[in-house]
Design a protein around this motif. Structure first.
Motif, PDB file in Angstrom:
ATOM      1  N   ASN A   8       0.807  -1.207   0.000  1.00  8.63           N
ATOM      2  CA  ASN A   8       0.000   0.000   0.000  1.00  8.63           C
ATOM      3  C   ASN A   8       0.846   1.265   0.000  1.00  8.63           C
ATOM      4  N   ALA A   9       2.091   1.144   0.513  1.00  7.20           N
ATOM      5  CA  ALA A   9       2.947   2.319   0.612  1.00  7.20           C
ATOM      6  C   ALA A   9       3.402   2.807  -0.754  1.00  7.20           C
ATOM      7  N   GLN A  10       3.315   1.931  -1.758  1.00 10.19           N
ATOM      8  CA  GLN A  10       3.692   2.391  -3.080  1.00 10.19           C
ATOM      9  C   GLN A  10       2.488   3.047  -3.723  1.00 10.19           C
ATOM     10  N   SER A  11       2.719   4.242  -4.258  1.00 12.86           N
ATOM     11  CA  SER A  11       1.620   4.987  -4.867  1.00 12.86           C
ATOM     12  C   SER A  11       1.085   4.267  -6.099  1.00 12.86           C
ATOM     13  N   VAL A  65       6.700  12.969 -15.271  1.00 14.01           N
ATOM     14  CA  VAL A  65       8.107  13.076 -14.873  1.00 14.01           C
ATOM     15  C   VAL A  65       8.727  11.686 -14.755  1.00 14.01           C
ATOM     16  N   GLU A  66       7.990  10.760 -14.134  1.00 12.62           N
ATOM     17  CA  GLU A  66       8.494   9.387 -13.986  1.00 12.62           C
ATOM     18  C   GLU A  66       8.729   8.748 -15.340  1.00 12.62           C
ATOM     19  N   GLU A  69      11.839  10.148 -16.899  1.00 14.86           N
ATOM     20  CA  GLU A  69      13.025   9.573 -16.265  1.00 14.86           C
ATOM     21  C   GLU A  69      13.286   8.157 -16.778  1.00 14.86           C
TER      22      GLU A  69
ATOM     23  N   MET B   1      15.315  16.063  -9.816  1.00 12.54           N
ATOM     24  CA  MET B   1      14.170  15.340 -10.411  1.00 12.54           C
ATOM     25  C   MET B   1      14.047  13.956  -9.805  1.00 12.54           C
ATOM     26  N   ASP B   2      15.215  13.320  -9.594  1.00 10.04           N
ATOM     27  CA  ASP B   2      15.210  11.969  -9.047  1.00 10.04           C
ATOM     28  C   ASP B   2      14.608  11.929  -7.649  1.00 10.04           C
ATOM     29  N   VAL B   5      10.861  12.334  -7.863  1.00 11.97           N
ATOM     30  CA  VAL B   5      10.207  11.088  -8.301  1.00 11.97           C
ATOM     31  C   VAL B   5      10.131  10.102  -7.140  1.00 11.97           C
ATOM     32  N   THR B   8       7.457  11.282  -4.618  1.00 11.24           N
ATOM     33  CA  THR B   8       6.067  11.103  -5.044  1.00 11.24           C
ATOM     34  C   THR B   8       5.709   9.629  -5.249  1.00 11.24           C
ATOM     35  N   SER B   9       6.725   8.747  -5.354  1.00 10.73           N
ATOM     36  CA  SER B   9       6.378   7.336  -5.532  1.00 10.73           C
ATOM     37  C   SER B   9       5.874   6.738  -4.231  1.00 10.73           C
ATOM     38  N   GLN B  10       6.145   7.420  -3.111  1.00  8.37           N
ATOM     39  CA  GLN B  10       5.570   6.974  -1.849  1.00  8.37           C
ATOM     40  C   GLN B  10       4.154   7.506  -1.766  1.00  8.37           C
ATOM     41  N   SER B  11       3.242   6.624  -1.392  1.00  6.54           N
ATOM     42  CA  SER B  11       1.840   7.004  -1.296  1.00  6.54           C
ATOM     43  C   SER B  11       1.645   8.148  -0.304  1.00  6.54           C
ATOM     44  N   ARG B  14       2.641  11.675  -1.794  1.00  4.59           N
ATOM     45  CA  ARG B  14       1.601  12.286  -2.625  1.00  4.59           C
ATOM     46  C   ARG B  14       0.459  12.808  -1.773  1.00  4.59           C
ATOM     47  N   PHE B  18      -1.091  16.620  -1.647  1.00  6.21           N
ATOM     48  CA  PHE B  18      -2.513  16.922  -1.885  1.00  6.21           C
ATOM     49  C   PHE B  18      -3.114  17.651  -0.690  1.00  6.21           C
TER      50      PHE B  18
END
Lengths: 251, 246
Positions: A8-11, A65-66, A69, B1-2, B5, B8-11, B14, B18
Motif C-alpha cells: 500500500n505504501a507504493q503509490s 516526470v516518472e 526519467e 528530479m530523481d 520522483v 512522489t512514488s511513496q503514497s 503524494r 494533496f
C-alpha cells in the motif's frame, strides 16, 4: 498484513488497485444492464466508476516526470531494438500522462471551456502507440528466445533424416510438412513462454490493455463488458507483478 | 528530479502534497471571500479543494490496516509512557480511518441511510484524541530531554553564564521561569525532530477543535494551520532525520 502495508505504501500499487476496482465497476455495469437491474443501482455503479476515474487522474498527476526519467534510462540500453521500443514507448506514456493531466484540470473546473472529447481522444492515441511499442518489444524478445531455443534443440538432438528439412520444405511444401512445422513452432512458443513467466505476463497484460484504446477510439469497438473484463485482467496481472517483483519484465 | 520522483512514488508523499494543496485552497478561499472581482477564481479553488478532499478519502481506504499494524508495533515498546501514548494514538487513528471510510461510502452512494453528521463528528473526535495522545508523547519526550540536560554539568555551567549575563529586574524576580525557558529552548534546538512534531500536532489540533466547536476559530485559521502542518509533514518525509522515532 505486513506485506499489505508495504504494498500500500507504493503509490503505483494503490493506483492499480483503484484501476482494478474501476474496471470491475465497468464490467458490473454492463452485466447489470444486460440483466435488467434497477436504474438506481446502475447509476450508483456508474457514479462510483466516474469517481474512481477522476481520483486516479489526480493520483497520476506527477507521472509524466516518472515516464521521462524512465525514457532517459532506456536510452542507455545496449540492444538497439529494445532501446528504440522502450524509449519511444516511455515518451508516448509521458505524453499520455500530460494529456491526462489536462483532462483532470478540465474535469475539476480549473481550466474552463476545455474540449474534453478532443483531449480524451488524444490521450488514448498516445496510450495506443505506447502499447503497440510494448507489444513490439514483447514479440521481439519472444522471437529471440524462440530462435535460441530452436538452436539449442538442434544442437542437442542428432540430425534426423526427417522429411522436414528446410530445403525440401521450400522445394515441395506439402500439407503434412506444413502442419508438422507449425506444430513444432507452436511447441517452441509454448515452451519459451512457460519458462519465461515475466514475458508471458507482460504479453498478456499488453494484449488485454490494447482493447481499451481500440474500443475508445472506435478502431475496433468491442463493448463495455469486454473492455471491463480486459481492464480488470490487466490490472490484476499488474498487481501480481508488483507483489512479486521477480515477475516484472526487465528492463 | 530523481528526489522528486522518489518522494512522489511513496503514497504518503503524494497524500501530503494533496493535503497541503487542499489547505492552501481553503486559506486562499477565506482570504478572497470578500473580493467580488475574484469570484471565478474562488469557484475554481472551491472545486479543486472538493476534488482533492474526495480523492484523498478514496486513497485513505486502506489506512486502517496501517494504523493497526503501527499500534501492534508500538505495543512492544519498552518505555511504558511512550507505549501507552503511541498505542492509544494509533488505535484512535484506526477508528478515525474507519469513520472516514464509512463517510466515503456514504459520499459515493454505496451506503445510503446513515447519519452523515454523527459519523463526521465521531471521526473528528477520534482524530482529536489521537492528536492529544501524540502531543502527550511530545511533552513526555521534551521533559525527558530537559531532565537529561539539567543533569549535564557542561550545560549547567552554560546556563549559569547565560543567566548572570542579563540581570534584568523581571528575570531576577522569576529566575526559575527564565531557567526553565532556557532549558526548554535549548532542548528543542538540539532535537529539531521533537520541535517539528510538536508544532505539527499543535497546528493539526486547531482543525478538530474548530469542527467540534470546542474552540471555534475561522476557516482561515484552519486553512493556515492545516497548510503549516502539511508542509512540516512533507519536510519530515523528505528528510528522514527530522522524523521523530519511534
Amino acid at each position: 498484513m505486513d506485506s499489505w502495508v508495504r504494498f500500500n505504501a507504493q503509490s503505483q500499487a494503490k493506483e492499480r488497485v483503484i484501476r482494478a476496482a474501476q474496471y470491475a465497476c465497468t464490467l458490473l455495469g454492463y452485466t447489470l444492464q444486460k440483466g435488467g437491474a434497477a436504474a438506481e443501482l446502475r447509476k450508483t455503479v456508474s457514479q462510483l466508476e466516474a469517481h474512481m476515474s477522476l481520483s486516479r487522474k489526480l493520483l497520476r498527476l506527477g507521472n509524466s516526470v516518472e515516464a521521462l526519467e524512465a525514457a532517459k534510462r532506456a536510452i542507455h540500453l545496449s540492444d538497439s531494438v529494445l532501446r528504440l521500443c522502450l524509449t519511444i514507448g516511455h515518451l508516448n506514456r509521458a505524453m499520455y500522462f500530460a494529456c491526462d493531466n489536462v483532462l483532470w484540470a478540465g474535469k475539476t473546473g480549473l481550466v474552463s471551456k476545455l474540449d474534453q472529447h478532443k483531449w480524451s481522444q488524444r490521450s488514448f492515441r498516445y496510450y495506443l502507440f505506447a502499447l503497440i511499442l510494448n507489444l513490439t518489444r514483447d514479440v521481439y524478445e519472444l522471437r529471440l528466445l524462440i530462435e535460441c531455443e530452436a538452436r539449442y534443440r538442434a544442437a542437442r538432438s542428432p540430425p534426423s533424416p526427417s522429411p522436414t528439412l528446410p530445403t525440401d520444405h521450400l522445394l515441395s511444401p506439402s500439407t503434412p510438412d506444413m502442419l508438422a512445422w507449425l506444430r513444432r513452432q507452436l511447441h517452441l512458443l509454448v515452451t519459451v513462454l512457460y519458462s519465461n513467466p515475466p514475458l508471458l505476463l507482460d504479453l498478456l497484460k499488453n494484449s488485454c490493455d490494447i482493447f481499451i484504446p481500440l474500443d475508445r477510439l472506435g478502431i475496433y469497438p468491442t463493448g463495455q463488458g469486454f473492455v471491463g473484463a480486459c481492464g480488470l485482467a490487466s490490472s490484476v496481472l499488474s498487481i501480481l507483478t508488483m507483489v512479486h517483483p521477480w515477475l516484472k519484465l526487465k528492463p | 528530479m530523481d528526489a522528486v520522483v522518489k518522494f512522489t512514488s511513496q503514497s504518503q508523499g503524494r497524500d501530503r502534497i494533496f493535503r497541503a494543496t487542499q489547505y492552501a485552497c481553503a486559506l486562499s478561499i477565506y482570504l478572497l471571500r470578500n473580493n467580488s472581482e475574484r469570484k471565478n477564481l474562488v469557484a475554481k479553488l472551491k472545486s479543486l479543494e472538493t476534488n482533492m478532499s474526495a480523492g484523498r478519502k478514496l486513497f485513505r481506504l486502506g489506512n486502517t490496516v496501517n494504523s493497526i499494524e503501527a499500534a501492534k508495533r508500538t505495543m512492544q515498546l519498552s518505555d511504558r509512557v511512550l507505549c501507552l501514548c503511541l498505542t492509544a494514538a494509533n488505535m484512535n487513528r484506526a477508528l478515525y480511518f474507519i469513520c472516514d471510510n464509512v463517510l466515503w461510502a456514504r459520499s459515493v452512494g454505496l451506503i445510503r441511510d446513515i447519519d452523515k453528521e454523527r459519523w463526521s463528528l465521531n471521526s473528528s473526535r477520534c482524530y482529536f484524541l489521537s492528536l492529544v495522545m501524540s502531543l502527550a508523547r511530545d511533552v513526555y519526550v521534551v521533559l525527558q530531554l530537559m531532565t537529561q540536560r539539567a543533569r549535564d554539568k557542561h550545560f549547567r555551567q552554560k546556563m549559569e553564564l547565560q543567566l548572570n549575563e542579563s540581570p534584568e529586574v523581571a528575570e531576577a524576580v522569576v529566575p526559575h521561569l527564565d531557567a526553565f525557558l532556557f532549558l526548554l529552548l535549548e532542548s528543542l534546538k538540539s532535537h529539531p525532530a521533537v520541535a517539528l512534531d510538536t508544532l505539527k500536532n499543535i497546528c493539526d489540533l486547531f482543525i478538530p477543535l474548530d469542527r467540534l466547536g470546542i474552540y471555534k476559530s475561522n476557516a482561515g485559521v484552519v486553512g493556515f494551520c492545516g497548510l503549516i502542518s502539511s508542509v512540516i509533514g512533507i519536510v519530515t518525509l523528505a528528510q528522514p532525520k527530522l522524523r521523530l522515532k519511534p
